[in-house]
Design a protein around this motif. Sequence first.
Motif, mmCIF file in Angstrom:
data_model
loop_
_atom_site.group_PDB
_atom_site.id
_atom_site.type_symbol
_atom_site.label_atom_id
_atom_site.label_comp_id
_atom_site.label_asym_id
_atom_site.label_seq_id
_atom_site.Cartn_x
_atom_site.Cartn_y
_atom_site.Cartn_z
ATOM 1 N N PHE A 86 -0.770 55.826 -5.516
ATOM 2 C CA PHE A 86 -0.461 56.990 -6.342
ATOM 3 C C PHE A 86 0.309 56.580 -7.600
ATOM 4 O O PHE A 86 -0.008 57.019 -8.713
ATOM 5 C CB PHE A 86 0.345 58.002 -5.539
ATOM 6 N N LEU A 87 1.310 55.724 -7.435
ATOM 7 C CA LEU A 87 2.083 55.273 -8.589
ATOM 8 C C LEU A 87 1.212 54.460 -9.545
ATOM 9 O O LEU A 87 1.331 54.586 -10.774
ATOM 10 C CB LEU A 87 3.277 54.442 -8.119
ATOM 11 N N ALA A 88 0.335 53.623 -8.986
ATOM 12 C CA ALA A 88 -0.558 52.829 -9.830
ATOM 13 C C ALA A 88 -1.538 53.727 -10.583
ATOM 14 O O ALA A 88 -1.782 53.532 -11.779
ATOM 15 C CB ALA A 88 -1.321 51.823 -8.976
ATOM 16 N N TYR A 119 -6.619 53.617 -3.803
ATOM 17 C CA TYR A 119 -6.504 53.809 -5.248
ATOM 18 C C TYR A 119 -7.686 54.589 -5.805
ATOM 19 O O TYR A 119 -7.515 55.467 -6.661
ATOM 20 C CB TYR A 119 -6.392 52.447 -5.929
ATOM 21 N N ARG A 120 -8.889 54.297 -5.325
ATOM 22 C CA ARG A 120 -10.102 54.908 -5.889
ATOM 23 C C ARG A 120 -10.102 56.436 -5.794
ATOM 24 O O ARG A 120 -10.294 57.119 -6.805
ATOM 25 C CB ARG A 120 -11.331 54.313 -5.197
ATOM 26 N N THR A 177 -3.588 56.352 -15.551
ATOM 27 C CA THR A 177 -4.177 57.567 -16.123
ATOM 28 C C THR A 177 -3.252 58.274 -17.111
ATOM 29 O O THR A 177 -3.732 59.007 -17.970
ATOM 30 C CB THR A 177 -4.554 58.560 -15.010
ATOM 31 N N ARG A 178 -1.956 58.053 -17.012
ATOM 32 C CA ARG A 178 -1.013 58.758 -17.890
ATOM 33 C C ARG A 178 -0.385 57.856 -18.941
ATOM 34 O O ARG A 178 0.297 58.350 -19.834
ATOM 35 C CB ARG A 178 0.098 59.393 -17.043
ATOM 36 N N ARG A 179 -0.602 56.566 -18.839
ATOM 37 C CA ARG A 179 -0.002 55.636 -19.799
ATOM 38 C C ARG A 179 -1.065 54.700 -20.344
ATOM 39 O O ARG A 179 -1.979 54.300 -19.637
ATOM 40 C CB ARG A 179 1.106 54.804 -19.135
ATOM 41 N N ARG A 180 -0.921 54.353 -21.603
ATOM 42 C CA ARG A 180 -1.784 53.343 -22.219
ATOM 43 C C ARG A 180 -0.951 52.088 -22.445
ATOM 44 O O ARG A 180 0.080 52.124 -23.106
ATOM 45 C CB ARG A 180 -2.340 53.848 -23.556
ATOM 46 N N MET A 228 -7.085 62.178 -10.160
ATOM 47 C CA MET A 228 -6.244 62.348 -11.340
ATOM 48 C C MET A 228 -7.087 62.517 -12.605
ATOM 49 O O MET A 228 -6.730 63.289 -13.499
ATOM 50 C CB MET A 228 -5.303 61.155 -11.491
ATOM 51 N N ARG A 229 -8.201 61.808 -12.683
ATOM 52 C CA ARG A 229 -9.056 61.907 -13.869
ATOM 53 C C ARG A 229 -9.749 63.265 -13.954
ATOM 54 O O ARG A 229 -10.167 63.681 -15.036
ATOM 55 C CB ARG A 229 -10.081 60.780 -13.853
#
Length: 266
Positions: free
Chosen positions: A81-83, A146-147, A88-91, A153-154
């Motif tokens: 979840f953290l990964a 993760y998948r 998804t929220r940071r570049r 999230m996406r």
Amino acid sequence: MRPASLGLNVWLTAVLLFLPAPIVIVVVSSFSRTGYLQFPPQALSLRWYAQFLTDETWLKALAVSFVVALVVAILTTVISFLAALATTRRRFAGRGAFEILLLSPLLFPHAAIGVALLSLLSAMGWIGRYPGILLAHVILCVPFAYRPIVNSMRKLDLALEEAAMSLGARPTYVFRTVTLPLLRPGLVTALLFSFIISFDEVTVTIFLIGPEVITLPTRIFAHIQESASPVVAAISSFLVLVTIVLVVLLQRFVGLELFVEAETRR
């Protein structure tokens, strides 16, 4: 129907019938009354299921597998979840390489991973101990957790979070009451699949077990080397049943479509 199509259907039917055949053979053999594996059994009996459920050694291994799988499922879901939140929220530079690293356990044979972890955990003094088993299982389960989380999230509509914050809600409150409920399907999928994979894992674990930590799959592997008792078939049938029940519940209440790549990326 064209002959070519008919032939293809016959081949597909044959393949679909062949794939579950080993499982069917194991399940049927588990009801044998004799002291050795026999298919088809000459007489039916539940003696091997009774032996499994009354043998302290098997029950201890079952308890160890359950506890390890539960802890691994929770840890893996939190880490994934953290990964997923970061990707998804940071570049950031190397985001693609970071995702490849998370999915890399899928690219290597489990035997190679087992040898590598054996060397690493030996230096740390974690061979045959719970921290080593937990670390190995988390590494193996992260790609499967993760998948679904990152796909969930996406697909998340960020406008809902923005609307909540525009009404004066604090970020932590929005995260707890808006984001997490929308991500629940992905989190539940990650949790259950991590549990299943950890509970059934044997290839890597066989390198890392010790007298204090013996999981049920590794206990089965060791027993097969010593005896061909149908109790192994009974335990295997039990594991198959547990896995099927969990997957059916997952499909019924959440769905498996989160393992498919999201159509829209942000």
